[in-house]
Design an enzyme around this catalytic site. Structure first.
Site, PDB file in Angstrom:
ATOM      1  N   LYS A 186       0.867  -1.176   0.000  1.00  0.00           N
ATOM      2  CA  LYS A 186       0.000   0.000   0.000  1.00  0.00           C
ATOM      3  C   LYS A 186       0.904   1.227   0.000  1.00  0.00           C
ATOM      4  O   LYS A 186       1.329   1.719   1.045  1.00  0.00           O
ATOM      5  CB  LYS A 186      -0.903  -0.004   1.234  1.00  0.00           C
ATOM      6  CG  LYS A 186      -2.227   0.750   1.068  1.00  0.00           C
ATOM      7  CD  LYS A 186      -2.110   2.221   0.764  1.00  0.00           C
ATOM      8  CE  LYS A 186      -1.772   3.058   1.961  1.00  0.00           C
ATOM      9  NZ  LYS A 186      -1.785   4.549   1.619  1.00  0.00           N
ATOM     10  N   GLU A 194       8.817  17.698  13.740  1.00  0.00           N
ATOM     11  CA  GLU A 194       9.396  17.473  12.413  1.00  0.00           C
ATOM     12  C   GLU A 194       8.668  18.337  11.396  1.00  0.00           C
ATOM     13  O   GLU A 194       7.468  18.175  11.168  1.00  0.00           O
ATOM     14  CB  GLU A 194       9.289  15.999  12.020  1.00  0.00           C
ATOM     15  CG  GLU A 194       9.924  15.701  10.681  1.00  0.00           C
ATOM     16  CD  GLU A 194       9.786  14.248  10.286  1.00  0.00           C
ATOM     17  OE1 GLU A 194      10.751  13.688   9.730  1.00  0.00           O
ATOM     18  OE2 GLU A 194       8.709  13.668  10.531  1.00  0.00           O
TER      19      GLU A 194
END
Length: 484
Positions: free
Chosen positions: A176, A386
């Site tokens: 996926k 981040e």
């Protein structure tokens, strides 16, 4: 085996299938250019893919190690042979420069070749028992059907460092990928299916399902025997919880807020060269990119000057233009997120040394100026989270001891680095930095394919990826006792 049209997106049970819910991907370097039109899989497609993989996996498990090695070698050769075609797809839909894309595909080819060799030397051993007249065999067996959920920033190399060991050790695969880069995923699946069929193996061993994580990704996690995921911390946590509930193994590679320490004995020009490479190439969209430059006070001003001079010369533009060094960010969502972090940094008191806004180019695209903040503290949002874009900050410290403490003061622990001429400090940093990887006088981003990859804290969970360590996740140990 090739799809009849660009809307036939998913590869399930050995054949290409149309999906639902049209997905149009536009070139992030030129938003007036349609890169491709696709259709998405659904949860029922995952069910069929897993059933096909389970039916095919026993034949692959029974194959000789040489047969598996030959398939992986064929995949490697196809990646090498088609690298120009694949690089164009990656650049057009993902915004990578052609040199970056070629480097990634070459790395993926090396990964497949490495695991072609690993398939031949999967370890086992026979030991004597503590009891007389008994021997012990310790062997490794495939896990079964592996679900691989992979990101858009390295749409070939990251999947391949999961796909190659999964196949090398006898597993079937449900892949996926990110729905942001479907074209390159389809192209890679096509060459994998060709390699399997050319060597007499069922292509249904390998299945591609493209769809959104909450629907298709969740269905994969609920159906397979193990999950390897690379992506965000929040998604990784949810996957870990579900895998624990199902009592299946899980491997997570998540985010980073990577420190690069610059000590006063470093050459500022060399440090800036390493720093620009660490923070800004591939538009900062690397989990190993430097987000925090932790700089000793005695070199701070010289380092800032050298960084801003180099950054001013960086060529940001259309990913297919040969002069471009840095392409666009992937899409509007990522650009908006990056700009929000820049705004937050300014509101919290950081000073802009370079960049900070969108760039106009001849084509409409998601172009962001490489951005450097100064006068930041380690408590600021831009240094705690981040950003995942071409944005980095400088934190001024008084000495090495403070630099190490600041570097370790983070929830992440993926990559790290130090720039110094002091062997004493370099060795101490290597031993005491709380990160899975560390670099001496090298960029924090950039790793080899034949050695372990992974981090600590919130950056990673489970066995390491790449290198010989990969066997720990993709096989199960069996201990057998035998009377003589």
């Amino acid at each position: 085996m090739s799809p009849a049209s660009d809307r036939i997106t998913n590869f399930i049970a050995g054949s290409w299938r149309p999906g639902r819910d049209r997905l149009d991907i536009f070139n992030p370097s030129n938003l007036d250019e349609l890169a491709g039109s696709y259709s998405l899989a659904g949860a029922d497609d995952v069910t069929e893919a897993v059933a096909a993989a389970r039916a095919a996996q026993p034949q692959w498990r029974a194959a000789t190690v040489e047969q598996r090695s030959l398939v992986l070698d064929a995949i490697s050769r196809a990646l090498f042979d088609r690298k120009d075609e694949l690089a164009l797809i990656a650049a057009t839909e993902g915004g990578k420069t052609i040199p970056d894309a070629l480097g990634e595909i070459t790395r993926a080819a090396h990964l497949a070749r490495f695991f072609a060799a690993e398939a031949l030397r999967a370890p086992g051993e026979t030991l004597g028992s503590v009891r007389p007249g008994v021997e012990v065999d310790v062997t490794r067996e495939p896990v079964g059907v592996i679900g691989l959920v992979t990101p858009w920033n390295f749409p070939v190399a990251t999947p391949m460092w999961k796909i190659a060991p999964a196949l090398a050790f006898g597993n079937a695969v449900i892949w996926k990928p990110s729905e942001k880069t479907p074209g390159i995923s389809i192209a890679v699946t096509r060459l994998i299916a060709e390699a399997l069929e050319a060597h007499g193996m069922p292509a249904s061993l390998f299945n591609l399902v493209i769809g959104a994580g909450p629907n298709v990704g969740a269905a994969v996690v609920d159906a397979v025997d193990a999950v390897s995921f690379t992506g965000s911390v929040n998604t990784g946590r949810r996957i870990a919880v579900r895998c624990a509930e199902r009592m299946i193994r899980v491997q997570l590679e998540l985010g980073g807020q990577n420190p690069l320490v610059v000590l006063g004995d470093a050459d500022p020009e060399r440090a800036a060269e390493i720093g620009v490479n660490s923070a800004y190439f591939h538009a900062g969209q690397r989990c190993t990119a430097t987000g925090r430059f932790i700089v000793e006070d005695s070199i701070h001003d010289a380092f800032v000057a050298a960084m801003t001079e180099r950054m001013a010369a960086l060529r940001v533009g259309h990913a297919l233009q040969p002069e471009t060094q840095i392409g666009p960010v992937i899409d509007e969502f990522q650009l908006t997120k990056n700009l929000q972090y820049i705004d937050t940094g300014l509101k919290e008191g950081a000073q802009l040394a370079s960049g900070g806004g969108r760039l106009d180019r001849p084509t409409r695209g998601w172009f962001l100026a490489p951005t450097l903040f100064t006068e930041t503290s380690n408590a600021m949002t831009i240094n705690r989270e981040e950003v995942f874009g071409p944005v980095a900050s400088i934190i001024r410290v008084k000495d090495y001891e403070e630099a190490l403490a600041v570097a370790n003061d983070t929830d992440y622990g993926l990559s790290s680095g130090i720039i110094t001429n002091s062997m004493k400090h370099a060795r101490h940093f290597q031993a005491n930095i709380q990160a899975g990887m560390t670099m001496l006088n090298l960029p924090t981003a950039g790793v080899d394919y034949h050695v372990p990859f992974g981090g600590r804290k919130m950056s990673s969970y489970g066995p390491r990826e790449q290198g010989r360590s990969a066997i720990e996740f993709y096989t199960i140990i069996k201990t057998a006792y035998r009377a003589l």
